[in-house]
Scaffold this active site. Structure first.
Site, PDB file in Angstrom:
ATOM      1  N   GLU A  31      20.419  13.334  13.473  1.00  0.00           N
ATOM      2  CA  GLU A  31      19.529  12.457  12.720  1.00  0.00           C
ATOM      3  C   GLU A  31      19.768  10.989  13.073  1.00  0.00           C
ATOM      4  O   GLU A  31      18.821  10.214  13.176  1.00  0.00           O
ATOM      5  CB  GLU A  31      19.710  12.684  11.224  1.00  0.00           C
ATOM      6  CG  GLU A  31      19.183  14.023  10.733  1.00  0.00           C
ATOM      7  CD  GLU A  31      17.680  14.186  10.928  1.00  0.00           C
ATOM      8  OE1 GLU A  31      16.971  13.158  11.014  1.00  0.00           O
ATOM      9  OE2 GLU A  31      17.227  15.333  11.013  1.00  0.00           O
ATOM     10  N   TYR A 108      16.310   8.579   3.944  1.00  0.00           N
ATOM     11  CA  TYR A 108      15.749   9.634   4.794  1.00  0.00           C
ATOM     12  C   TYR A 108      16.840  10.489   5.430  1.00  0.00           C
ATOM     13  O   TYR A 108      16.800  11.727   5.364  1.00  0.00           O
ATOM     14  CB  TYR A 108      14.850   9.064   5.899  1.00  0.00           C
ATOM     15  CG  TYR A 108      14.600  10.122   6.938  1.00  0.00           C
ATOM     16  CD1 TYR A 108      13.708  11.157   6.686  1.00  0.00           C
ATOM     17  CD2 TYR A 108      15.340  10.159   8.120  1.00  0.00           C
ATOM     18  CE1 TYR A 108      13.539  12.194   7.585  1.00  0.00           C
ATOM     19  CE2 TYR A 108      15.182  11.185   9.030  1.00  0.00           C
ATOM     20  CZ  TYR A 108      14.277  12.204   8.756  1.00  0.00           C
ATOM     21  OH  TYR A 108      14.123  13.231   9.650  1.00  0.00           O
ATOM     22  N   ASP A 126       9.821  11.342   6.947  1.00  0.00           N
ATOM     23  CA  ASP A 126       9.793  10.360   8.022  1.00  0.00           C
ATOM     24  C   ASP A 126       8.344   9.993   8.308  1.00  0.00           C
ATOM     25  O   ASP A 126       7.422  10.347   7.549  1.00  0.00           O
ATOM     26  CB  ASP A 126      10.504  10.894   9.274  1.00  0.00           C
ATOM     27  CG  ASP A 126       9.715  12.019   9.956  1.00  0.00           C
ATOM     28  OD1 ASP A 126       8.733  12.527   9.362  1.00  0.00           O
ATOM     29  OD2 ASP A 126      10.072  12.371  11.093  1.00  0.00           O
TER      30      ASP A 126
END
Length: 235
Positions: A31, A108, A126
């Site tokens: 990520e 996020y 996102d």
């Protein structure tokens, strides 16, 4: 819409390496790397990173300088430093319930790790997910996250969505719409970001960069330290 989306995903799922694990460390690495970097560029770097540091403990034991050097070419080098700092914190104290307590982890990224590693019922939103939500007007749940990523990245594109092959087209109120181009990011060539990157590469190579402004910026971010006027990577 959920059933249509998940059915499409089952047939069209992208084979991404971080989808084959529930290890929170590996998912965090993916990520962080995927922030503002294309998937195709991330895949080999993700695999190389995990070959070198397969566990959060192994990264925590490494020098920050090694993490910064390994990150070269991915851009936004502060991500490497934050990832190392997060590893140190997790190795010492475990994974926090609130993942935003980790350096460099915003809402996020925290939601993505919580969903994909810990199975929590939270949808990471996102740009791709938000686009599909806004265009369809549908409320998707956490189980749809990966499917939404793929739909937004390959079908529900920013400017000219591929509505002719979209599994949600018949139910989508935005089907057939076209969109104005998004504001483009300033070019890297000639930017201060490029100057920082050049200066950081010079420091990593043991050279003395001539761009004092770029070096000062790197020092403020913790990517470079000054000792007796000499710049070096953090040890």
């Amino acid at each position: 819409m959920k059933e249509l989306l998940l059915g499409w995903y089952a047939r069209n799922r992208r084979p991404l390496p971080w989808r084959e694990t529930r290890d929170p460390y590996a998912i965090l690495v993916s990520e962080v790397m995927l922030q503002q970097t294309q998937v195709e560029r991330v895949i080999p770097r993700f695999e190389r990173w995990l070959d070198r540091w397969p566990t959060v403990e192994s990264l925590a034991q490494a020098a920050p300088a090694d993490a910064i050097v390994e990150w070269q070419g991915l851009g936004y080098n502060r991500r490497a430093l934050n990832l190392h700092r997060a590893a140190v914190q997790v190795a010492a104290h475990g994974w926090p319930d609130d993942l935003t307590e980790l350096p460099g982890v915003g809402p996020y990224t925290a939601a993505a790790v919580a969903n994909f590693a810990f199975g929590r019922n939270v949808l990471p939103v996102d740009t791709n997910v938000r686009r599909v939500q806004e265009r369809t007007g549908a409320a998707f749940d956490a189980a749809c996250a990966q499917a939404l990523f793929d739909l937004g990245a390959t079908i529900c594109l920013a400017r000219i969505p591929r509505c002719d092959v979209c599994p949600l087209a018949e139910l989508c109120p935005s089907c057939g719409s076209r969109y104005e181009p998004l504001r483009k990011q300033r070019p890297f060539e000639g930017s201060f970001r490029q100057r920082r990157a050049v200066a950081l590469r010079a420091v990593a190579a043991g050279d003395h960069p001539q761009d004092d402004e770029a070096v000062e910026s790197l020092v403020r971010d913790g990517l470079v330290v000054l000792r007796d006027g000499t710049a070096s990577l953090p040890s």
